[in-house]
Design an enzyme around this catalytic site. Structure first.
Site: not given
Ligand code: CP
Ligand code: NVA
Length: 305
Positions: A130, A223
């Site tokens: 990411q 996030d």
């Molecule tokens: N940002 C991200 O990793 O999204 P997903 O959880 O949909 O893969």
């Molecule tokens: N911090 C979040 C990111 C999702 C892509 C999780 O771990 O759920």
């Protein structure tokens, strides 16, 4: 020697800049290099995913390879088969494994036993694919000026935050991280980011004051407050409320500020709907760039020794 990608520090600064620049070429080129022709890659996921799964599957297919999606509940892992036996078996069939799982330690154990490259598609500790892609998104916007901008990560000190800290160290970026005192980033990742910064000239500042972090910021990143596997708690929600990315907070940043979100977003918590929609075009370009960056990453891992 196989090349794994478990955390951003598996790349050195030169390699990481190479990948960002290579992503730009790959995004522009009509036909992707067929570097995975004849290769089969597994995607072993124990958590949901929209972007990571689909962008990897499409990236693998565009590079001429084949992706096999492996859900934990359909594997013997769900009945207690050892991680090391699973890794040793899959190594006999596959050319690489992309893993999203709860425990980083589990991923490390799998990697130790795997003869083929392993890529971290998110754990409780980090989300390097990411953030590598997010750095590319900023490079696409700011070019080489990326080193001079102020980036503010605001919210929970989670897996994405940990990877941002390492990215700041690796690429020599200016990163301000604002989290509540009790929900800060992991100290191991912080130390890694600081160590890398001493070589690359990056700056990493931690604060519990979101206004300080976003003051004059060029980019605000957030996030979710409750990551997958993180139990919802009233006490954590209360601690994070002052860290919401809303109209008031972004008015403290530069007028030209950009807002980023790795998605999925929980609107009304870490970001308001109006701020999200104002920056939606940029946020979905950020999501799109996962595909391009992962093609560059796969090409790199499978063609370089
Ligand atoms: N940002 C991200 O990793 O999204 P997903 O959880 O949909 O893969
Ligand atoms: N911090 C979040 C990111 C999702 C892509 C999780 O771990 O759920």
């Amino acid at each position: 020697m196989k090349r794994d990608f478990i955390d951003l520090w598996n790349l050195d600064p030169e390699e990481s800049w190479y990948l960002v620049r290579r992503t730009e070429e790959i995004k522009r080129e009509k036909d992707a290099p067929q570097v995975l022709r004849g290769k089969n890659l597994g995607l072993l996921f124990t958590k949901p995913s929209t972007r990571t799964r689909v962008s990897f599957e499409v990236a693998i297919s565009q590079l001429g390879g084949k992706a096999i999606f492996l859900q934990e509940k359909e594997l013997q892992l769900s009945r207690g088969e050892d991680v090391k036996d699973t890794a040793r078996t899959l190594s006999r069939y596959l050319d690489g494994v992309i893993i999203r799982t709860h425990s980083h330690t589990w991923l490390e154990e799998f990697t130790r036993w795997s003869d083929v490259p392993v890529i971290n598609a998110l754990t409780d500790k980090s989300h390097p694919c990411q953030v590598l892609s997010d750095v590319y998104t900023l490079y696409e916007r700011f070019g080489e000026g990326i080193k001079g901008i102020k980036i503010a990560f605001v919210g929970d000190g989670n897996n994405v935050c940990n990877s941002w800290i390492v990215a700041a160290g690796l690429f020599g970026l200016n990163l301000f991280v604002a989290t509540p005192e009790d929900y800060g980033p992991d100290s191991y990742y912080l130390q890694a980011g600081l160590d890398l910064s001493s070589f690359t000239g990056g700056n990493i500042y931690l604060t519990t004051n979101p206004v300080e972090a976003v003051k004059d910021a060029d980019v605000i990143y957030t996030d979710v407050w409750f990551s997958m596997g993180d139990e919802r708690r009233e006490e954590k929600l209360e601690a994070l409320k002052p860290f919401q990315v809303n109209g008031d907070l972004i008015s403290r940043a530069k007028d030209s500020v950009l807002v980023m979100h790795c998605l999925p977003a929980k609107k009304g918590e870490e970001i308001t709907e109006d701020v999200f929609e104002r920056f939606a075009e940029f946020i979905f370009t950020q999501a799109e760039n996962r595909l391009h960056t992962q093609k560059a990453l796969l090409e790199f891992l499978f063609t370089r020794q």
